[in-house]
Design a protein around this motif. Structure first.
Motif, PDB file in Angstrom:
ATOM      1  N   UNK A  24       0.849  -1.225  -0.096  1.00  0.00           N
ATOM      2  CA  UNK A  24      -0.059   0.046   0.073  1.00  0.00           C
ATOM      3  C   UNK A  24       0.975   1.258   0.022  1.00  0.00           C
ATOM      4  N   UNK A  25       2.080   1.262   0.670  1.00  0.00           N
ATOM      5  CA  UNK A  25       2.652   2.368   0.918  1.00  0.00           C
ATOM      6  C   UNK A  25       4.164   1.931   1.492  1.00  0.00           C
ATOM      7  N   UNK A  26       5.138   2.329   0.579  1.00  0.00           N
ATOM      8  CA  UNK A  26       6.475   1.981   0.964  1.00  0.00           C
ATOM      9  C   UNK A  26       7.533   3.111   0.976  1.00  0.00           C
ATOM     10  N   UNK A  27       8.676   3.065   1.978  1.00  0.00           N
ATOM     11  CA  UNK A  27       9.416   4.356   2.143  1.00  0.00           C
ATOM     12  C   UNK A  27      10.968   3.467   2.478  1.00  0.00           C
ATOM     13  N   UNK A  28      11.562   3.576   1.582  1.00  0.00           N
ATOM     14  CA  UNK A  28      13.016   2.975   1.686  1.00  0.00           C
ATOM     15  C   UNK A  28      13.599   1.903   0.756  1.00  0.00           C
ATOM     16  N   UNK A  29      14.429   0.996   1.070  1.00  0.00           N
ATOM     17  CA  UNK A  29      14.798  -0.031   0.267  1.00  0.00           C
ATOM     18  C   UNK A  29      15.560  -1.103   0.990  1.00  0.00           C
ATOM     19  N   UNK A  30      16.378  -1.985   0.378  1.00  0.00           N
ATOM     20  CA  UNK A  30      16.727  -3.175   1.094  1.00  0.00           C
ATOM     21  C   UNK A  30      17.873  -3.075   2.107  1.00  0.00           C
ATOM     22  N   UNK A  31      18.248  -1.622   2.077  1.00  0.00           N
ATOM     23  CA  UNK A  31      19.201  -1.053   3.014  1.00  0.00           C
ATOM     24  C   UNK A  31      18.717  -0.483   4.114  1.00  0.00           C
ATOM     25  N   UNK A  32      17.444  -0.304   4.314  1.00  0.00           N
ATOM     26  CA  UNK A  32      16.697   0.139   5.586  1.00  0.00           C
ATOM     27  C   UNK A  32      15.286   0.786   4.851  1.00  0.00           C
ATOM     28  N   UNK A  33      14.218   0.745   5.950  1.00  0.00           N
ATOM     29  CA  UNK A  33      12.979   1.451   5.596  1.00  0.00           C
ATOM     30  C   UNK A  33      11.827   0.757   6.139  1.00  0.00           C
ATOM     31  N   UNK A  34      10.456   0.917   5.512  1.00  0.00           N
ATOM     32  CA  UNK A  34       9.288   0.186   5.945  1.00  0.00           C
ATOM     33  C   UNK A  34       8.409   0.140   4.680  1.00  0.00           C
ATOM     34  N   UNK A  35       7.494  -0.859   4.899  1.00  0.00           N
ATOM     35  CA  UNK A  35       6.535  -0.888   3.948  1.00  0.00           C
ATOM     36  C   UNK A  35       5.273  -1.408   4.607  1.00  0.00           C
ATOM     37  N   UNK A  36       4.044  -0.678   4.142  1.00  0.00           N
ATOM     38  CA  UNK A  36       2.633  -1.057   4.643  1.00  0.00           C
ATOM     39  C   UNK A  36       2.059  -2.022   3.713  1.00  0.00           C
ATOM     40  N   UNK A  37       1.783  -3.149   3.991  1.00  0.00           N
ATOM     41  CA  UNK A  37       1.228  -4.039   2.934  1.00  0.00           C
ATOM     42  C   UNK A  37       0.233  -4.994   3.371  1.00  0.00           C
ATOM     43  N   UNK A  38      -0.456  -5.747   2.421  1.00  0.00           N
ATOM     44  CA  UNK A  38      -1.378  -6.857   2.701  1.00  0.00           C
ATOM     45  C   UNK A  38      -0.888  -8.048   2.104  1.00  0.00           C
TER      46      UNK A  38
END
Length: 505
Positions: free
Chosen positions: A359-373
């Protein structure tokens, strides 16, 4: 003469067999990527030839600085650790050896290869010895430069590239543009040396400053004032250590070195005592240049400077609306969410059969977060510098239909930025303002999310923030928009406000 073996670089013969294997692999990956880059430069050149524009195209190839030192003495599987003050872990690096060079890691080689890559110069990127500031520079313009395969020794700086292009085009830079006065273009054209290898250098003076490490080139000489010292081992200081007023006075009195590049290409023979008058004049010249180009005050802070908010063209905001199907928004233009309360709400239409995806992501494989189903559950996933992963799940699936799904991030303690730890936090998941799950993050990223990542709605493009899915893991339902709120207002207190804000967009 080559520069000395750097005191911060361990001797290769003293390394264990496992360390040698790891470090060799890291350089293999770097060499492979350089070959990859070279291949695609070749494709561009072939295309120019195919369309008949190669001969009249001025091509400049340059690297951006001396060999990079962000990998530290042991290398890294995640360069983002350096930018967040997170210490490296040799055991973690060794365990990752088979995946280095693939999409899983944002790896970086160790200081030994940094030092080797800067041969014959001393030191590296972030410092202003020649190892940090000298780069290969290749020019090609078959129609405009008759010379082939020749070397030029005139002094050149990156700021000379634009004047060179303007001279090649026969264009004078306009002083006003649409009625707006322009800053003067600094630098000098290199075109006189295209035909004449003996043409005099036009660029006679150039200052350098990087995190308090200072130097000045002037007419074949270089004055250098190293900070935090000639090496970390010799100075006992660390990158980013502050320079006090008293230390600055002492550095200017006793800390400058002087080199004659005409016979000491690699800065190995310090002439500070023998040429004291020249050195004093060049120190004064550095301050003149620093004042002219707004370098002062001298700021030796390292990663701490990344947390300083920079001026933005847009007015500061407390709420941001994003839409799906757009380009990823780079982090320097994204909401600042680290170490502060925030919430993100996404307006969705869930089909009767359900849907999965980001739904929403911020960052990448080196750091961050994701909001998902995933697997029917609303999920918040957090990637702490690819070292720890945390997840919060909803207690059940999202019903079909129109909903506003949200998460709320609430700090639960102070950040310890100097030791690589952002604030711990509590994360609560909501569907239409009603809590459906919660969990705790024991640690978060303190300073910088993924280096090459940004904000995306409806997918996680590029390197994914979580290993739970394959990118882009686009959401299978319909997303209307997303709201990022950094006011700190709890979701429970703003359900109706959320609907009003989203309805107005």
């Amino acid at each position: 003469m080559l520069s000395r073996h750097d005191p911060d670089v361990p001797d290769w013969n003293g390394l264990s067999a496992e360390e040698k294997r790891l470090y060799a692999r890291m350089m293999e990956v770097f060499a492979g990527f350089l070959e990859h880059t070279d291949h695609y430069i070749g494709e561009l050149i072939n295309f120019l030839k195919e369309i008949g524009e190669y001969d009249n195209t001025l091509i400049m190839v340059i690297s951006d600085n001396g060999a990079s030192s962000e990998g530290g003495p042991t290398g890294s599987v995640n360069e983002g650790k350096f930018f967040n003050n997170v210490p490296e872990n040799l055991e973690q690096n060794l365990a990752a050896i088979d995946d280095i060079g693939g999409p899983k890691y944002f790896n970086h080689y160790p200081w030994g290869w940094t030092h080797a890559g800067n041969t014959p110069f001393r030191r590296w990127k972030r410092e202003t010895y020649r190892g940090g500031t000298s780069d290969p520079f290749i020019l090609s313009w078959p129609q405009g430069i008759a010379a082939r395969g020749e070397v030029r020794s005139q002094y050149c700086h990156a700021i000379d590239m634009v004047p060179t292009v303007l001279a090649a085009l026969g264009i004078e830079p306009p002083s006003p543009t649409r009625g707006v006065s322009q800053s003067p273009i600094e630098g000098f054209s290199l075109d006189p040396c295209f035909a004449n290898p003996a043409a005099p250098s036009l660029h006679l003076t150039q200052y350098f400053e990087m995190f308090g490490h200072r130097s000045l080139f002037h007419d074949g000489w270089r004055a250098v004032c190293p900070w935090p010292g000639t090496s970390f081992a010799e100075s006992g200081r660390r990158f980013g250590d502050p320079i006090s007023y008293d230390q600055l006075i002492q550095l200017d009195a006793h800390g400058w070195e002087l080199y004659n590049l005409n016979n000491d290409f690699a800065e190995t023979n310090n002439l500070a005592e023998a040429e004291r008058d020249r050195l004093i004049a060049m120190i004064g010249m550095w301050y003149v240049e620093a004042g002219k180009y707004k370098v002062l005050p001298i700021d030796s802070r390292g990663t701490q400077r990344f947390a300083v908010e920079r001026p933005q063209i847009a007015a500061d905001r407390q709420r941001y609306i994003y839409y799906p199907g757009t380009q990823m928004v780079p982090l320097n233009a994204a909401p600042r969410v680290l170490n502060r309360p925030h919430s993100i709400s996404v307006e969705v239409e869930v089909p009767a059969a359900g849907a999965e995806g980001v739904l929403f992501s911020m960052g990448g494989n080196d750091g961050g977060f994701a909001f998902f189903v995933q697997n029917g559950l609303l999920t918040y996933g957090y990637n702490y510098v690819a070292e720890q992963f945390f997840r919060v799940h909803s207690s059940g699936p999202i019903p079909a239909g129109h909903h506003i799904v949200s998460f709320e991030f609430t700090p639960t303690g102070p950040a310890d930025v100097a030791n690589g730890k952002g604030t711990p936090a509590k994360v609560v998941l909501f569907v239409d303002g009603q809590p459906v799950g919660e969990g705790n993050l024991p640690v978060t990223i303190p300073l910088s999310l993924g280096l090459a990542a940004g904000v995306a709605v409806g997918s996680d493009p590029g390197s994914p923030a979580l290993p739970d899915y394959q990118p882009p893991f686009a959401y299978g339902g319909k997303i209307k928009r997303a709201l990022v709120d950094v006011t700190g207002t709890p979701i429970a207190d703003q359900e109706e406000k959320l609907r009003e804000i989203l309805a107005r967009q």
